[in-house]
Write a protein that holds these residues in place. Structure first.
Motif, PDB file in Angstrom:
ATOM      1  N   PRO A  59      40.578   4.752 -14.750  1.00 31.49           N
ATOM      2  CA  PRO A  59      40.156   4.780 -16.154  1.00 31.49           C
ATOM      3  C   PRO A  59      40.731   3.645 -16.997  1.00 31.49           C
ATOM      4  N   SER A  60      41.926   3.167 -16.656  1.00 27.29           N
ATOM      5  CA  SER A  60      42.534   2.122 -17.481  1.00 27.29           C
ATOM      6  C   SER A  60      41.842   0.768 -17.321  1.00 27.29           C
ATOM      7  N   LEU A  61      41.038   0.597 -16.278  1.00 29.50           N
ATOM      8  CA  LEU A  61      40.270  -0.644 -16.136  1.00 29.50           C
ATOM      9  C   LEU A  61      39.085  -0.694 -17.096  1.00 29.50           C
ATOM     10  N   TYR A  62      38.632   0.465 -17.540  1.00 31.51           N
ATOM     11  CA  TYR A  62      37.406   0.528 -18.324  1.00 31.51           C
ATOM     12  C   TYR A  62      37.595   1.104 -19.729  1.00 31.51           C
ATOM     13  N   ILE A  63      38.659   1.878 -19.928  1.00 33.18           N
ATOM     14  CA  ILE A  63      38.883   2.528 -21.224  1.00 33.18           C
ATOM     15  C   ILE A  63      40.288   2.184 -21.703  1.00 33.18           C
ATOM     16  N   GLU A  64      40.402   1.887 -22.993  1.00 28.70           N
ATOM     17  CA  GLU A  64      41.708   1.570 -23.556  1.00 28.70           C
ATOM     18  C   GLU A  64      41.994   2.476 -24.748  1.00 28.70           C
ATOM     19  N   TYR A  65      43.269   2.681 -24.965  1.00 26.37           N
ATOM     20  CA  TYR A  65      43.734   3.523 -26.065  1.00 26.37           C
ATOM     21  C   TYR A  65      44.181   2.627 -27.211  1.00 26.37           C
ATOM     22  N   ASN A  66      43.662   2.890 -28.398  1.00 21.29           N
ATOM     23  CA  ASN A  66      44.054   2.156 -29.596  1.00 21.29           C
ATOM     24  C   ASN A  66      45.030   3.033 -30.378  1.00 21.29           C
ATOM     25  N   SER A  67      46.316   2.723 -30.258  1.00 16.13           N
ATOM     26  CA  SER A  67      47.336   3.570 -30.877  1.00 16.13           C
ATOM     27  C   SER A  67      47.334   3.471 -32.398  1.00 16.13           C
ATOM     28  N   SER A  68      46.819   2.379 -32.944  1.00 18.18           N
ATOM     29  CA  SER A  68      46.827   2.225 -34.398  1.00 18.18           C
ATOM     30  C   SER A  68      45.945   3.263 -35.095  1.00 18.18           C
ATOM     31  N   ASN A  69      44.797   3.578 -34.496  1.00 15.36           N
ATOM     32  CA  ASN A  69      43.915   4.573 -35.118  1.00 15.36           C
ATOM     33  C   ASN A  69      43.673   5.789 -34.213  1.00 15.36           C
ATOM     34  N   ASN A  70      44.448   5.891 -33.121  1.00 20.53           N
ATOM     35  CA  ASN A  70      44.398   7.041 -32.222  1.00 20.53           C
ATOM     36  C   ASN A  70      42.988   7.288 -31.674  1.00 20.53           C
ATOM     37  N   THR A  71      42.347   6.230 -31.180  1.00 19.83           N
ATOM     38  CA  THR A  71      40.994   6.340 -30.609  1.00 19.83           C
ATOM     39  C   THR A  71      40.953   5.688 -29.232  1.00 19.83           C
ATOM     40  N   PHE A  72      39.894   5.977 -28.525  1.00 23.04           N
ATOM     41  CA  PHE A  72      39.652   5.379 -27.220  1.00 23.04           C
ATOM     42  C   PHE A  72      38.375   4.559 -27.299  1.00 23.04           C
ATOM     43  N   SER A  73      38.358   3.432 -26.598  1.00 22.23           N
ATOM     44  CA  SER A  73      37.164   2.583 -26.559  1.00 22.23           C
ATOM     45  C   SER A  73      37.100   1.909 -25.193  1.00 22.23           C
ATOM     46  N   TYR A  74      35.961   1.309 -24.906  1.00 27.40           N
ATOM     47  CA  TYR A  74      35.806   0.585 -23.648  1.00 27.40           C
ATOM     48  C   TYR A  74      36.522  -0.755 -23.744  1.00 27.40           C
ATOM     49  N   THR A  75      37.013  -1.230 -22.630  1.00 25.46           N
ATOM     50  CA  THR A  75      37.581  -2.566 -22.602  1.00 25.46           C
ATOM     51  C   THR A  75      36.447  -3.566 -22.813  1.00 25.46           C
ATOM     52  N   THR A  76      36.793  -4.791 -23.156  1.00 24.96           N
ATOM     53  CA  THR A  76      35.760  -5.774 -23.502  1.00 24.96           C
ATOM     54  C   THR A  76      34.841  -6.095 -22.326  1.00 24.96           C
ATOM     55  N   GLN A  77      35.339  -5.989 -21.111  1.00 22.65           N
ATOM     56  CA  GLN A  77      34.518  -6.337 -19.955  1.00 22.65           C
ATOM     57  C   GLN A  77      34.200  -5.136 -19.057  1.00 22.65           C
ATOM     58  N   ALA A  78      34.215  -3.953 -19.604  1.00 22.90           N
ATOM     59  CA  ALA A  78      33.977  -2.748 -18.794  1.00 22.90           C
ATOM     60  C   ALA A  78      32.599  -2.774 -18.130  1.00 22.90           C
ATOM     61  N   ASN A  79      31.570  -3.108 -18.897  1.00 23.78           N
ATOM     62  CA  ASN A  79      30.211  -3.122 -18.356  1.00 23.78           C
ATOM     63  C   ASN A  79      30.079  -4.177 -17.248  1.00 23.78           C
ATOM     64  N   GLU A  80      30.642  -5.372 -17.470  1.00 22.17           N
ATOM     65  CA  GLU A  80      30.561  -6.443 -16.479  1.00 22.17           C
ATOM     66  C   GLU A  80      31.323  -6.085 -15.206  1.00 22.17           C
ATOM     67  N   LYS A  81      32.479  -5.433 -15.355  1.00 22.21           N
ATOM     68  CA  LYS A  81      33.256  -5.024 -14.184  1.00 22.21           C
ATOM     69  C   LYS A  81      32.481  -4.011 -13.350  1.00 22.21           C
ATOM     70  N   LEU A  82      31.850  -3.039 -14.012  1.00 25.11           N
ATOM     71  CA  LEU A  82      31.089  -2.021 -13.285  1.00 25.11           C
ATOM     72  C   LEU A  82      29.868  -2.628 -12.595  1.00 25.11           C
ATOM     73  N   MET A  83      29.158  -3.523 -13.286  1.00 20.64           N
ATOM     74  CA  MET A  83      28.005  -4.183 -12.654  1.00 20.64           C
ATOM     75  C   MET A  83      28.460  -5.043 -11.475  1.00 20.64           C
ATOM     76  N   GLY A  84      29.628  -5.667 -11.609  1.00 18.49           N
ATOM     77  CA  GLY A  84      30.181  -6.464 -10.511  1.00 18.49           C
ATOM     78  C   GLY A  84      30.501  -5.617  -9.295  1.00 18.49           C
ATOM     79  N   LYS A  85      31.056  -4.421  -9.543  1.00 20.66           N
ATOM     80  CA  LYS A  85      31.353  -3.510  -8.423  1.00 20.66           C
ATOM     81  C   LYS A  85      30.062  -3.062  -7.729  1.00 20.66           C
TER      82      LYS A  85
END
Length: 159
Positions: A59-85
């Motif tokens: 999960p840490s390759l694709y999702i990141e935790y934003n501690s400043s606003n306590n939210t989760f979002s995708y990493t900037t290259q999550a879609n590209e990494k998954l398509m690459g796999k």
């Protein structure tokens, strides 16, 4: 005694033969189409299972935790990494690589803490129609937060 067939008997025989030939053609042609679309759905399902497993295991390759606003979002290259796999493991739909994936917004599940709902869409084509197959993954936030490095002060006694 009559010899031969009348015109009406010939027309009836021809009509019955034509109906039988058309029925046979419809059965064979219809089964081929059903077999094709079933193979496409099997391929799409295999892609969704692979993506779900990949996101759950890493999960840490694709999702990141934003501690400043306590939210989760995708990493900037999550879609590209998954398509690459998918490309690395040669996943296709109907023998073609003309599909795409979309990551849906991450949602927290109401009334349940530390659980996220992650959506995946596979967009693919079959006979000039575009199809969108969606799936949802349930993830624990503990796995994502545990992998975040803790920043300690430079002169700390804790190592």
């Amino acid at each position: 005694m009559k010899k031969g067939l009348t015109v009406i008997e010939v027309l009836i025989s021809f009509s019955v033969a034509l109906i039988l030939v058309m029925s046979l053609y419809a059965i064979i042609y219809g089964n081929l189409k059903i077999k094709d679309i079933n193979q496409y759905y099997i391929d799409v399902n295999n892609i969704i299972v692979f993506l779900s497993t990949e996101i759950q295991n890493n999960p840490s390759l694709y999702i990141e935790y934003n501690s400043s606003n306590n939210t989760f979002s995708y990493t900037t290259q999550a879609n590209e990494k998954l398509m690459g796999k998918l490309s690395l493991y040669n996943y296709t739909i109907g023998g073609k690589k003309d599909f795409n994936i979309e990551l849906q917004p991450i949602k927290s599940i109401p009334n349940i803490q530390n659980v996220l709902e992650v959506g995946i869409s596979v967009i693919w084509k079959f006979e000039r129609k575009t199809h969108n197959t969606k799936s949802t993954i349930i993830l624990s936030t503990y796995e994502i937060i545990q992998e975040i490095p803790i920043n300690l002060p430079p002169h700390s006694d804790i190592n």
